[in-house]
Scaffold this motif. Structure first.
Motif, mmCIF file in Angstrom:
data_model
loop_
_atom_site.group_PDB
_atom_site.id
_atom_site.type_symbol
_atom_site.label_atom_id
_atom_site.label_comp_id
_atom_site.label_asym_id
_atom_site.label_seq_id
_atom_site.Cartn_x
_atom_site.Cartn_y
_atom_site.Cartn_z
ATOM 1 N N SER A 1 54.445 120.415 -35.947
ATOM 2 C CA SER A 1 54.108 119.824 -34.655
ATOM 3 C C SER A 1 55.008 120.392 -33.555
ATOM 4 N N ASN B 1 48.819 116.954 -33.703
ATOM 5 C CA ASN B 1 49.443 115.797 -34.346
ATOM 6 C C ASN B 1 48.435 114.963 -35.126
ATOM 7 N N SER C 1 56.921 116.044 -31.903
ATOM 8 C CA SER C 1 57.165 115.910 -33.340
ATOM 9 C C SER C 1 57.578 114.485 -33.700
ATOM 10 N N THR D 1 57.471 117.723 -39.632
ATOM 11 C CA THR D 1 57.001 117.422 -38.279
ATOM 12 C C THR D 1 57.530 118.432 -37.267
#
Length: 429
Positions: free
Chosen positions: A267, A284, A400, A263
């Motif tokens: 992200s 996302n 994230s 993540t």
């Protein structure tokens, strides 16, 4: 050579370039764009205004498509939702609140360990309009729910967009036929396709964003605020690499770091440069899809997280408020610090999902120490001075965490059912 031959050679060249780009991962392309952006900023400053256009275009495109994407994806998810679905947003929202509150605890703890003095000086003509208190923040959030749906989309009011999308989706589910639902599904798929095209422009956009950031501010402008930046960025990293993994492990009982690092890489990197949770919504959503998550859940939780899941914002609010208190010689005891954590958590939920959104909530926290508006607005000014790095790291943590906690809630349910596998915690290519 004939015109047809020239066009043929150009077509082959473009196809070759496209093939090369498609064979290289997007993260690697972004890394190359980042390096080129720094080189341009350091060695070719006159080119910065030119490449800056690429960055502005990328962020503008993401921000432009995100409200429409959220509206149709959420409405489609509600309209297509099966009656027997047992999915619930409650576990995700609980994780959002827990993560934000724990982040504020980290920020307060770091502030006590490394007390910071501020140079409270800002331009006299600075004009900002912070909320007057927590009640106003909650009042604004409630009113945004019933905002005009067209105005909500135009102004990127994601609380209003979510509310109307859910209401219309439920209405369409009960009164529309299969043809209408199929049409709605096609529209959502078409908008998603447009988003993938925009995301593939990311390496060029980030090239422009990096060149502009480094060329405009440089490192020298931040030297006077090294300690404050150190406390803030250190808190962000502690939450991202220690606190959040502990929360994930408590829920899924598996090594959390493959998911956590994924993540952050896929992200957080985007959000670091766009500095906007709202602009990062399409990224996302794409990552959630690759993680194999339930679209009925993540098409709602991701835009909701971009609005209320603000761990980085709660850190920023609490650290800068405590720095102001320390500068003014105000003693802060443990109960007051705990109250600050609650205030920071609630205030962070009202932070805008755009660059610098958390800074205007700092006066709310300062008010809990009896610090007047004139002083607190100077603290906001300090926040804007360091925002080149601070806001980028804050947004990376915020965005994230949206994917991290959405995935954690679903993986925790799979663990209870005995269907969770270690490979589920890494995205599929």
């Amino acid at each position: 050579m004939s015109r047809e031959g020239v066009f043929g050679r150009r077509s082959i060249l473009f196809k070759s370039i496209s093939h090369i780009l498609s064979s290289v991962s997007l993260i690697k392309q972004i890394a190359v764009g980042l390096i080129i952006g720094i080189i341009i900023a350091v060695f070719f400053p006159p080119a910065i205004p030119v490449v800056k256009i690429l960055g502005d275009l990328f962020v503008k495109a993401l921000k432009g498509v995100a409200p429409i994407l959220v509206f149709f994806l959420v409405m489609n998810a509600m309209a297509q939702r099966k009656d027997g679905s047992q999915g619930s947003m409650k576990p995700i929202i609980e994780l959002y609140v827990i993560g934000t509150f724990c982040a504020s605890l980290v920020g307060v703890s770091m502030s006590f360990l490394f007390p910071t003095d501020l140079a409270l000086q800002v331009a006299p003509d600075t004009k900002l309009a912070p909320p007057s208190g927590i009640i106003q923040v909650l009042h604004n959030l409630i009113l945004s729910v019933v905002d005009n749906p067209v105005a909500a989309i135009m102004n990127a009011n994601y609380i209003g967009i979510l509310a109307w999308a859910i209401i219309l989706g439920i209405a369409l589910k009960t009164c529309s036929g299969d043809t209408t639902k199929a049409c709605l599904n096609d529209i959502a798929a078409g908008i998603t396709k447009v988003v993938t095209w925009i995301i593939h422009f990311a390496p060029f956009g980030i090239l422009g964003l990096v060149a502009d950031s480094v060329g405009t501010a440089g490192v020298g402008a931040l030297l006077g605020y090294v300690q404050l930046l150190g406390v803030l960025i250190g808190s962000y990293f502690l939450v991202a690499l220690v606190m959040n993994p502990l929360i994930v492990f408590a829920k899924v009982r598996k090594n959390p770091y493959p998911l956590v690092l994924t993540t952050i890489r896929e992200s957080g990197v985007y959000a670091f440069f766009t500095r906007s949770s709202a602009a990062n919504i399409p990224v996302n959503l794409s990552l959630c899809k690759r993680l194999g998550l339930d679209p009925d859940m993540f098409t709602i939780s991701i835009p909701l997280g971009a609005t209320i899941n603000m761990a980085g914002a709660s850190i920023t609010i609490s650290v800068l408020a405590l720095a102001a208190a320390h500068t003014l010689g105000i003693a802060v005891d443990l109960p007051t610090a705990l109250l600050l954590c609650i205030v920071s958590t609630v205030g962070a939920c009202g932070a805008s999902g755009v660059a610098g959104g958390s800074l205007l909530l700092i006066p709310v926290a300062c008010a809990s120490f009896g610090i007047g508006n004139d002083i607190s607005m100077q603290v906001v000014g300090v926040g804007f001075i360091i925002s080149v790095l601070e806001d980028a790291c804050e947004t990376a943590l915020n965005s994230s965490s949206d994917v991290l906690f959405t995935a954690t809630a679903e993986f925790a349910e799979r663990r209870k059912n005995g269907t969770l596998k270690a490979e589920d915690m890494v995205p599929k290519d």
